[in-house]
Write a protein that holds these residues in place. Structure first.
Motif, PDB file in Angstrom:
ATOM      1  N   THR B  26       1.070  -1.004   0.145  1.00  0.00           N
ATOM      2  CA  THR B  26      -0.172  -0.180   0.013  1.00  0.00           C
ATOM      3  C   THR B  26       1.027   1.506  -0.121  1.00  0.00           C
ATOM      4  N   GLN B  27       2.115   1.113   0.176  1.00  0.00           N
ATOM      5  CA  GLN B  27       2.705   2.603   0.480  1.00  0.00           C
ATOM      6  C   GLN B  27       3.662   2.573  -0.439  1.00  0.00           C
ATOM      7  N   LEU B  29       1.903   1.956  -3.137  1.00  0.00           N
ATOM      8  CA  LEU B  29       0.941   2.981  -4.057  1.00  0.00           C
ATOM      9  C   LEU B  29       0.311   4.024  -4.409  1.00  0.00           C
ATOM     10  N   VAL B  30       0.419   4.198  -2.776  1.00  0.00           N
ATOM     11  CA  VAL B  30       0.319   5.966  -2.303  1.00  0.00           C
ATOM     12  C   VAL B  30       1.376   6.823  -2.750  1.00  0.00           C
ATOM     13  N   HIS B  43      -7.056   3.468  -4.871  1.00  0.00           N
ATOM     14  CA  HIS B  43      -5.754   3.180  -4.841  1.00  0.00           C
ATOM     15  C   HIS B  43      -5.381   2.778  -3.137  1.00  0.00           C
ATOM     16  N   TYR B  44      -6.304   3.834  -2.607  1.00  0.00           N
ATOM     17  CA  TYR B  44      -5.384   4.218  -1.140  1.00  0.00           C
ATOM     18  C   TYR B  44      -6.285   4.080  -0.033  1.00  0.00           C
ATOM     19  N   ASP B  45      -7.340   4.087  -0.247  1.00  0.00           N
ATOM     20  CA  ASP B  45      -8.566   4.442   0.215  1.00  0.00           C
ATOM     21  C   ASP B  45      -9.402   3.218   1.016  1.00  0.00           C
ATOM     22  N   VAL B  57      -8.275  -1.660  -1.605  1.00  0.00           N
ATOM     23  CA  VAL B  57      -7.540  -1.284  -2.392  1.00  0.00           C
ATOM     24  C   VAL B  57      -6.686  -1.970  -3.503  1.00  0.00           C
TER      25      VAL B  57
END
Lengths: 149, 144
Positions: B26-27, B29-30, B43-45, B57
């Motif tokens: 996830t990091q 993707l951020v 993509h992050y929420d 996500v």
């Protein structure tokens, strides 16, 4: 069979272009992009190493161009579901993108067509985006397919 | 640069490309959202993604496109040039598991002064399903 949604009126939108946008390519933005995608190629993050190559300095990874978003030409199609999908994209690369370049990005509608899919009539749109540098060289072209159903 | 350089004469139809393994988190993707400017919340929420009937996500299609771009710039090497790259988004992928980029040469030919190689490429998930198929053409240096 005549098109249900892609009428003569809709087809007139082929050729429609959005306003061009110009971006200045920052070295730090290239490095951050390469880092974000996890690509450790020195061409994308190390000026000292990149200078020893035939490019003579850092260049951007191919998909860096995505960070320079084009204004999108609005395509009006009266379709009931109005659902959309990203059908993918095709890139052609001609010239490297370098720090300090000024890239002009412009998108244009190049095709609208209808076909019968599993979920009923589907409309495929193609939008072509050109990336041109400050010397007037065409650096890249992207063709993106959108699907509406 | 000390990376290995491949030449036109080194490849044949069927030559394997990659694999290039990626373990998107996830990091990542951020970071990709920030670097690319794509701030679509799926993509992050996670809550937003679940409300949109997604399993959680999902990885940006464009990030998978970037992974396949790396597969090909690694293959082409410093003396090569990625001429064409296309991808199709057939399936979703989620962060937290390994995705693998692979390819194989489908054609080699000379056009004018250029030594060209067409490739079939794809990104597959942990189950071996090709969620993101594509194609690429590279110009390779020749020893001739």
């Amino acid at each position: 069979m005549p098109n249900k949604y892609v009428t003569e009126e809709v087809l007139k939108q082929i050729g429609k272009a959005a306003e061009p946008r110009t971006y200045e390519v920052e070295r730090g933005a290239i490095r951050r992009f390469a880092d974000a995608i996890g690509d450790d190629n020195p061409l994308f993050n190390n000026e000292v190493e990149a200078r020893k190559t035939r490019f003579g300095g850092m260049i951007a990874p191919p998909t860096f161009l995505r960070s320079m978003m084009a204004a999108f030409p609005e395509i009006r199609i009266d379709i009931p579901g109005n659902r959309g999908l990203d059908g993918g994209s095709e890139w052609e690369y001609f010239e490297p993108i370098r720090p300090g370049d000024r890239i002009t990005v412009q998108a244009r509608v190049t095709d609208i067509r209808e076909s019968e899919g599993r979920l009923g009539p589907m409309v495929f749109t193609t939008v072509e985006t050109t990336y041109t540098n400050q010397f007037g060289q065409l650096c890249a072209v992207q063709r993106a397919t959108g699907i509406r159903y | 640069m000390t990376r290995k350089q491949i030449y036109f004469e080194d490849v044949e139809v069927g030559t394997a490309i990659g694999p290039l393994e990626k373990q998107p988190t996830t990091q990542q993707l951020v970071k990709y959202a920030g670097a690319s400017g794509d701030f679509y919340q799926i993509h992050y929420d996670k809550d937003f993604a679940l409300k949109n009937n997604l399993p959680g996500v999902i990885i940006h299609g464009a990030l998978k496109n970037a992974f396949l771009g790396q597969l090909m710039t690694d293959f082409a090497g410093e003396l090569g040039w990625l001429r064409k790259l296309s991808v199709q988004y057939r399936g979703m992928d989620q962060p937290g598991s390994t995705v693998v980029c692979k390819g194989r040469v489908t054609r080699k030919y000379v056009e004018g002064e250029n030594h060209l190689v067409d490739c079939e490429i794809w990104l597959e998930n942990a189950k071996g399903e090709k969620t993101t198929p594509g194609a690429a053409t590279v110009i390779l240096p020749s020893r001739a």
